[in-house]
Design an enzyme around this catalytic site. Structure first.
Site, PDB file in Angstrom:
ATOM      1  N   ARG A  53       0.835  -1.256  -0.079  1.00  0.00           N
ATOM      2  CA  ARG A  53       0.024  -0.117  -0.042  1.00  0.00           C
ATOM      3  C   ARG A  53       0.957   1.099   0.000  1.00  0.00           C
ATOM      4  O   ARG A  53       0.411   2.344  -0.515  1.00  0.00           O
ATOM      5  CB  ARG A  53      -0.962   0.077   1.019  1.00  0.00           C
ATOM      6  N   SER A 102      -4.485   4.889   6.038  1.00  0.00           N
ATOM      7  CA  SER A 102      -4.495   3.476   5.838  1.00  0.00           C
ATOM      8  C   SER A 102      -4.226   3.392   4.314  1.00  0.00           C
ATOM      9  O   SER A 102      -3.399   2.290   4.202  1.00  0.00           O
ATOM     10  CB  SER A 102      -5.915   3.051   6.293  1.00  0.00           C
ATOM     11  N   GLU A 117     -18.666   5.282   0.058  1.00  0.00           N
ATOM     12  CA  GLU A 117     -18.087   4.747  -1.259  1.00  0.00           C
ATOM     13  C   GLU A 117     -18.675   4.836  -2.351  1.00  0.00           C
ATOM     14  O   GLU A 117     -18.182   5.051  -3.384  1.00  0.00           O
ATOM     15  CB  GLU A 117     -17.441   3.277  -0.534  1.00  0.00           C
ATOM     16  N   PHE A 125     -14.356  -2.508   0.280  1.00  0.00           N
ATOM     17  CA  PHE A 125     -15.375  -1.333   0.130  1.00  0.00           C
ATOM     18  C   PHE A 125     -15.045  -0.985  -1.153  1.00  0.00           C
ATOM     19  O   PHE A 125     -16.164  -0.028  -1.598  1.00  0.00           O
ATOM     20  CB  PHE A 125     -15.395  -0.559   1.218  1.00  0.00           C
ATOM     21  N   HIS A 134      -5.392  -3.235   1.420  1.00  0.00           N
ATOM     22  CA  HIS A 134      -5.839  -4.162   2.430  1.00  0.00           C
ATOM     23  C   HIS A 134      -6.559  -5.437   1.703  1.00  0.00           C
ATOM     24  O   HIS A 134      -7.490  -6.115   2.381  1.00  0.00           O
ATOM     25  CB  HIS A 134      -6.492  -3.763   3.422  1.00  0.00           C
ATOM     26  N   ASP A 142      -8.230  -7.792  11.491  1.00  0.00           N
ATOM     27  CA  ASP A 142      -9.772  -7.187  11.172  1.00  0.00           C
ATOM     28  C   ASP A 142     -11.171  -8.505  10.806  1.00  0.00           C
ATOM     29  O   ASP A 142     -12.087  -8.195  10.941  1.00  0.00           O
ATOM     30  CB  ASP A 142      -9.882  -6.190  10.109  1.00  0.00           C
ATOM     31  N   ARG A 201      -1.830  -5.063   2.930  1.00  0.00           N
ATOM     32  CA  ARG A 201      -1.484  -4.307   4.053  1.00  0.00           C
ATOM     33  C   ARG A 201      -0.392  -4.442   4.729  1.00  0.00           C
ATOM     34  O   ARG A 201       0.442  -3.634   5.275  1.00  0.00           O
ATOM     35  CB  ARG A 201      -2.730  -4.417   5.252  1.00  0.00           C
TER      36      ARG A 201
END
Lengths: 281, 317
Positions: free
Chosen positions: B13, B40, B61, B86, B112, B120, B170
């Protein structure tokens, strides 16, 4: 500048086109199209600052229009053709295999006037916000206009967009809501009520204009009032009262004509009520 | 087996973030949109360098994707980023209508991605995004394998005109592709020439494939290792050439069997040159919370699993 009578004349021809296109294709959406014929005429023949022959996707130096409720493509196609974006005779290809005039609008076939696909509801306002931000970045002082159906406001994304535009002071954007209180399954107030729509927009930090969408004089008044409110730190909503199917007595005011094509007999009846003012395609 | 040294460790990322900043420097038309995940998804540097070209959309989004489409219509190169879950599944219809069908110059950046998102858990660990995105006409799909390649890929899609999906991860992972390695959209990267088996890998699994190649060499098996960073358009020629030489193939990815790189390779081979094939991928399961490394082990995405798959596929020749 066109007179009200001249604009009304154009709108009658647009209504004839709508009936003939939908009958010709044996499918399509006449109800909302007829109801928005006055507005769309007022926009394209009086209010929007644009030159059909110079159409570009980027729309720099001109007003941009986005149709969020893409199913009322018949009225848009007719207005675009009558305004000179493409040959009027192409209206006869509506929904026919190989036509640029798809059931729902798309830029895929490079139809002048159409920049983005619509049909899946609730997305046009977001696209318009993007175009409004683009205009600001490009230093273009022209405006972005969007038309949404009132039933379409049941889509959640619309409220994301309304919240964003108010919060970010997108003040080069005018959104018109076709408040005909009609959607496929019935009256909007019965399916899922919008309740006090004006209060909702105000609560999201928009300016609100109300107008009668089947009164040409009031359309021009409302659109001009909205334009005067732009550039003042708030997006502008026009809540426009219309009748679904306006101009054809057996369609007028009924949600049942949202997406049904008239048969031969009904078409003849409808056309007898709609003046041929500019010549049929 | 060609030697690959670890040049450092970085998350892919960050490769996106640095690539985006560079793309923004090269082209003033590049804009970036984010849905409340600026740091992030590593858009912070772009935001700082070009505040007027950065748009904070909030947690919305769907709105973000179509605003990106509107900006693209205005001549911008619009990067819209969120967690891959998302940025793809949640907004499939917005991408389909406003980006792919409308052919707008929008870059969907899914951070991610995959199971290595870790703790998560399954809500955020999308393993279906490659399939979702590659099914759409007009959409290209890129899954780079390390920091350097992600920088290159991000710059490349900024220069490419049209809808693109890029997915990256990530955790910190080894950097092993040198900065001067050529990157071309749709062009496979030959990592090691071999004769007994073709290993085709994408994303985080490329490093595992290299480690597998070293183990296989000790077992006397010569593995050809191909990095497919562009899943669509697929480099058909590179794959067919290799498989016609080796006679069998193992695909490796951090994605479901269904819809992933393996599916694309299988379809290509079925139509041109069917050969024994094994998949390293996730077999119709959701992920779960855990450390990335532990999840890779539990879900069978390690070099050891690739070695087993190679041994199996060679026997089927």
């Amino acid at each position: 500048m066109a007179t009200i009578a001249e604009l009304e004349n154009i709108a009658w021809q647009i209504r004839r086109d709508i009936i003939r296109m939908v009958n010709g294709a044996s499918s399509g959406h006449p109800g909302g199209s007829l109801g928005c014929a006055d507005l769309m005429t007022a926009l394209y023949f009086e209010v929007l600052d644009l030159e059909p022959k110079n159409f570009t996707m980027e729309g720099v130096g001109e007003d941009m229009f986005f149709l969020s409720n893409g199913h009322i493509s018949p009225v848009w196609y007719s207005v675009l053709a009558r305004r000179g974006f493409f040959p009027i005779k192409e209206l006869s290809t509506f929904r026919v295999l190989g036509s640029a005039l798809q059931g729902h609008p798309t830029p895929k076939y490079s139809l002048p006037g159409v920049r983005v696909a619509s049909g899946s509801l609730g997305q046009g306002l977001s696209v318009s916000i993007g175009a409004s931000l683009g205009k600001k970045l490009n230093g273009c002082n022209h405006l972005v206009y969007t038309l949404c159906g009132d039933g379409e406001l049941q889509e959640g994304q619309i409220w994301e967009a309304i919240m964003f535009a108010g919060s970010n002071k997108i003040d080069n954007l005018i959104t018109i809501i076709d408040r005909n209180n009609a959607q496929i399954d019935g009256e909007v107030d019965n399916v899922c009520s919008l309740s006090n729509l004006k209060a909702k927009f105000l609560a999201f930090d928009w300016d609100v204009v109300q107008m009668e969408g089947n009164d040409m004089k009031d359309c021009i008044r409302g659109l001009k009032e909205a334009k005067q409110l732009t550039g003042k730190g708030k997006p502008v909503a026009i809540i426009m009262n219309t009748l679904m199917g306006y101009g054809v007595d057996f369609m007028q005011g009924s949600y049942k004509w949202h997406g049904v094509a008239p048969n031969t007999e009904q078409t003849a009846n409808a056309l007898s009520q709609l003046k041929e003012t500019l010549g049929d395609y | 087996m060609k030697k690959y040294t670890i040049l450092g460790e970085k998350d892919t990322r960050s490769g996106f973030g640095d690539g985006l900043l560079e793309a923004g420097k090269r082209n003033p038309k590049v804009v970036a949109l984010c849905a409340d995940l600026t740091d992030s998804v590593k858009m912070g540097a772009f935001k700082q360098a070009f505040p007027e070209r950065f748009f904070q959309i909030g947690i919305a989004e769907a709105n973000m994707i179509d605003i990106a489409a509107g900006l693209a219509l205005s001549g911008k190169v619009a990067f819209a980023s969120s967690f891959a879950a998302f940025a793809t599944g949640r907004v499939y219809d917005q991408i389909r209508q406003g980006v792919a069908y409308s052919n707008t110059n929008v870059k969907i950046a899914g951070s991610h991605a995959g199971i290595t998102l870790g703790e998560d858990g399954a809500t955020h660990q999308i393993l279906e995004d490659i399939g979702l995105m590659k099914m759409m006409p007009n959409m290209i799909v890129i899954n780079p394998c390390d920091y350097n390649q992600t920088v290159q890929a991000t710059i490349a899609i900024a220069e490419y005109k049209g809808p693109a999906y890029i997915r990256y991860g990530r955790p910190k992972v080894p950097i092993f592709i040198s900065e001067d390695t050529p990157f071309e959209i749709g062009k496979a990267l030959m990592l090691n020439e071999g004769k007994d088996v073709t290993i085709i890998a994408t994303g985080h699994l490329v490093w595992e494939a290299i480690k597998a190649g070293e183990i296989l060499e000790e077992q006397g098996i010569s593995a050809e290792i191909i990095n497919i960073h562009t899943i669509k358009p697929l480099d058909n020629e590179a794959i067919l050439n290799s498989v016609s030489k080796t006679g069998c193939v193992v695909t490796c990815e951090e994605h479901q069997f269904n819809g992933g790189l393996g599916d694309s390779v299988a379809q290509l081979l079925a139509r041109n040159n069917p050969k024994p094939m094994e998949y390293i991928a996730i077999d119709d399961k959701f992920g779960e919370s855990g450390k990335p490394e532990d999840l890779m082990v539990k879900y069978g995405l390690k070099s050891k699993n690739i070695v087993e798959a190679v041994n199996k596929v060679i026997k089927r020749k």
